[in-house]
Design a protein around this motif. Structure first.
Motif, PDB file in Angstrom:
ATOM      1  N   ALA A 151      45.495  13.560 -16.124  1.00  0.00           N
ATOM      2  CA  ALA A 151      45.208  14.747 -15.746  1.00  0.00           C
ATOM      3  C   ALA A 151      45.190  15.776 -16.960  1.00  0.00           C
ATOM      4  O   ALA A 151      44.189  16.573 -17.085  1.00  0.00           O
ATOM      5  N   ALA A 152      45.777  15.302 -17.829  1.00  0.00           N
ATOM      6  CA  ALA A 152      45.937  15.967 -19.296  1.00  0.00           C
ATOM      7  C   ALA A 152      44.468  15.960 -19.920  1.00  0.00           C
ATOM      8  O   ALA A 152      44.047  16.900 -20.522  1.00  0.00           O
ATOM      9  N   TRP A 153      43.815  14.595 -19.847  1.00  0.00           N
ATOM     10  CA  TRP A 153      42.541  14.421 -20.355  1.00  0.00           C
ATOM     11  C   TRP A 153      41.479  15.303 -19.897  1.00  0.00           C
ATOM     12  O   TRP A 153      40.575  15.790 -20.564  1.00  0.00           O
ATOM     13  N   ILE A 154      41.654  15.448 -18.491  1.00  0.00           N
ATOM     14  CA  ILE A 154      40.595  16.349 -17.784  1.00  0.00           C
ATOM     15  C   ILE A 154      40.768  18.044 -18.105  1.00  0.00           C
ATOM     16  O   ILE A 154      39.914  18.459 -18.637  1.00  0.00           O
ATOM     17  N   ALA A 155      41.752  18.232 -18.349  1.00  0.00           N
ATOM     18  CA  ALA A 155      42.230  19.594 -18.750  1.00  0.00           C
ATOM     19  C   ALA A 155      41.792  19.765 -20.142  1.00  0.00           C
ATOM     20  O   ALA A 155      41.200  20.818 -20.697  1.00  0.00           O
ATOM     21  N   THR A 156      41.774  18.564 -21.278  1.00  0.00           N
ATOM     22  CA  THR A 156      41.475  18.815 -22.514  1.00  0.00           C
ATOM     23  C   THR A 156      40.019  19.070 -22.633  1.00  0.00           C
ATOM     24  O   THR A 156      39.514  19.576 -23.506  1.00  0.00           O
ATOM     25  N   ILE A 157      38.909  18.494 -21.660  1.00  0.00           N
ATOM     26  CA  ILE A 157      37.648  18.725 -21.911  1.00  0.00           C
ATOM     27  C   ILE A 157      36.969  19.849 -21.212  1.00  0.00           C
ATOM     28  O   ILE A 157      35.966  20.229 -21.328  1.00  0.00           O
ATOM     29  N   LEU A 158      37.875  21.024 -20.590  1.00  0.00           N
ATOM     30  CA  LEU A 158      37.325  21.873 -19.828  1.00  0.00           C
ATOM     31  C   LEU A 158      36.663  23.074 -20.665  1.00  0.00           C
ATOM     32  O   LEU A 158      35.720  23.710 -20.239  1.00  0.00           O
ATOM     33  N   PRO A 159      37.071  23.312 -22.000  1.00  0.00           N
ATOM     34  CA  PRO A 159      36.270  24.314 -22.825  1.00  0.00           C
ATOM     35  C   PRO A 159      34.856  23.710 -22.859  1.00  0.00           C
ATOM     36  O   PRO A 159      34.018  24.635 -23.040  1.00  0.00           O
ATOM     37  N   ASN A 160      34.522  22.570 -22.732  1.00  0.00           N
ATOM     38  CA  ASN A 160      33.195  22.212 -22.877  1.00  0.00           C
ATOM     39  C   ASN A 160      33.067  20.778 -22.142  1.00  0.00           C
ATOM     40  O   ASN A 160      32.386  19.838 -22.765  1.00  0.00           O
ATOM     41  N   PRO A 161      32.916  20.681 -20.697  1.00  0.00           N
ATOM     42  CA  PRO A 161      32.976  19.479 -20.032  1.00  0.00           C
ATOM     43  C   PRO A 161      31.636  18.815 -20.173  1.00  0.00           C
ATOM     44  O   PRO A 161      31.265  17.399 -19.833  1.00  0.00           O
ATOM     45  N   LYS A 162      30.371  19.738 -20.590  1.00  0.00           N
ATOM     46  CA  LYS A 162      29.234  18.878 -20.702  1.00  0.00           C
ATOM     47  C   LYS A 162      29.100  18.183 -22.056  1.00  0.00           C
ATOM     48  O   LYS A 162      28.139  17.235 -22.051  1.00  0.00           O
ATOM     49  N   LYS A 163      30.085  18.514 -22.928  1.00  0.00           N
ATOM     50  CA  LYS A 163      29.896  17.840 -24.415  1.00  0.00           C
ATOM     51  C   LYS A 163      31.114  16.787 -24.578  1.00  0.00           C
ATOM     52  O   LYS A 163      30.634  15.523 -24.989  1.00  0.00           O
ATOM     53  N   TYR A 164      32.070  17.068 -24.089  1.00  0.00           N
ATOM     54  CA  TYR A 164      33.324  16.383 -24.234  1.00  0.00           C
ATOM     55  C   TYR A 164      33.519  15.130 -23.178  1.00  0.00           C
ATOM     56  O   TYR A 164      32.919  15.348 -22.124  1.00  0.00           O
ATOM     57  N   ASP A 165      34.024  14.037 -23.846  1.00  0.00           N
ATOM     58  CA  ASP A 165      34.182  12.797 -22.876  1.00  0.00           C
ATOM     59  C   ASP A 165      35.552  12.272 -23.184  1.00  0.00           C
ATOM     60  O   ASP A 165      35.969  11.782 -24.280  1.00  0.00           O
ATOM     61  N   PRO A 166      36.366  12.426 -21.963  1.00  0.00           N
ATOM     62  CA  PRO A 166      37.880  11.983 -22.072  1.00  0.00           C
ATOM     63  C   PRO A 166      37.848  10.319 -22.636  1.00  0.00           C
ATOM     64  O   PRO A 166      38.817   9.714 -23.175  1.00  0.00           O
ATOM     65  N   HIS A 167      36.789   9.537 -22.239  1.00  0.00           N
ATOM     66  CA  HIS A 167      36.740   8.110 -22.592  1.00  0.00           C
ATOM     67  C   HIS A 167      36.164   7.860 -24.299  1.00  0.00           C
ATOM     68  O   HIS A 167      36.498   6.782 -24.669  1.00  0.00           O
ATOM     69  N   ASN A 168      35.844   8.889 -24.721  1.00  0.00           N
ATOM     70  CA  ASN A 168      35.248   8.775 -26.282  1.00  0.00           C
ATOM     71  C   ASN A 168      35.541  10.026 -26.930  1.00  0.00           C
ATOM     72  O   ASN A 168      34.912  10.939 -27.435  1.00  0.00           O
TER      73      ASN A 168
END
Length: 214
Positions: free
Chosen positions: A175-192
């Protein structure tokens, strides 16, 4: 001519009132941002789920990451807005001063962008949904409608997309990883993740311990 304009304005206002009231009970059929996702990425992964089926971890994660004063403000975090304005004046990279309520208003009723006109409309919608919807509905609409990946909208679709499970089964870290990418979900990837994202994820995990759901 004046009568036609007056009639058009009346219909527009009435339609908005009905849409806001309707939005208290149902998720939006589609949003402008979701349409943009279809056009850009050729897909729309979305699955609206009830608030009770989202699980507590993702609610705590997004509040910790995006808006820790969510349950106590009236839709606006004036200190965050003031800080963002000052940083912009100094030419610094501006961090969003928008609350979850403001982001919900933008994502459900409006479009992406930074124009003063859109921001003004966002302010009006934020004020109204705080009065009409209340916090639980706002958080529900936020978690069901916001972009969480390329063409991926809402927490249920995001949980399946990134982890192959339902939202309610996400671990605290996921859940924290999904929240982590929210500022730019098109760019950020929780797996990388970059070093910045790993640090942000650790910070969100700690902050989640301080979040109490109402």
């Amino acid at each position: 001519m004046f009568k036609k304009i007056k009639k058009f304005i009346f219909i527009l206002i009435l339609a908005n009132i009905l849409f806001i009231v309707w939005g208290k009970f149902l998720n939006p059929p589609i949003t402008v941002t979701q349409i943009e996702g279809v056009i850009t990425f050729g897909k729309l992964e979305r699955d609206y789920i009830p608030y009770s089926e989202m699980g507590s971890y993702i609610k705590k994660a997004v509040i910790a990451a995006e808006d820790q004063k969510f349950f106590i403000h009236n839709g606006f975090d004036y200190k965050a807005i003031e800080k963002a304005y000052k940083d912009n004046e100094k030419g610094k990279k501006v961090k969003g001063g928008s609350t979850i309520s403001q982001q919900t208003a933008k994502n459900v009723f409006l479009w992406q962008g930074r124009s003063w006109f859109r921001k003004g409309l966002e302010t009006v919608y934020t004020f109204i949904i705080e009065l009409v919807w209340g916090k639980e509905v706002i958080l529900d609409r936020y978690l069901n409608s916001i972009e969480m990946g390329r063409g991926v909208f809402g927490i249920e679709a995001a949980a399946r997309y990134y982890y192959g499970k339902n939202a309610k089964n996400l671990t605290k870290s996921e859940a924290a990883w999904i929240a982590t990418i929210l500022p730019n979900p098109k760019k950020y990837d929780p797996h990388n993740p970059s070093k910045y994202l790993r640090n942000r994820h650790s910070w969100i995990m700690r902050q989640m311990n301080n979040v109490t759901l109402k």
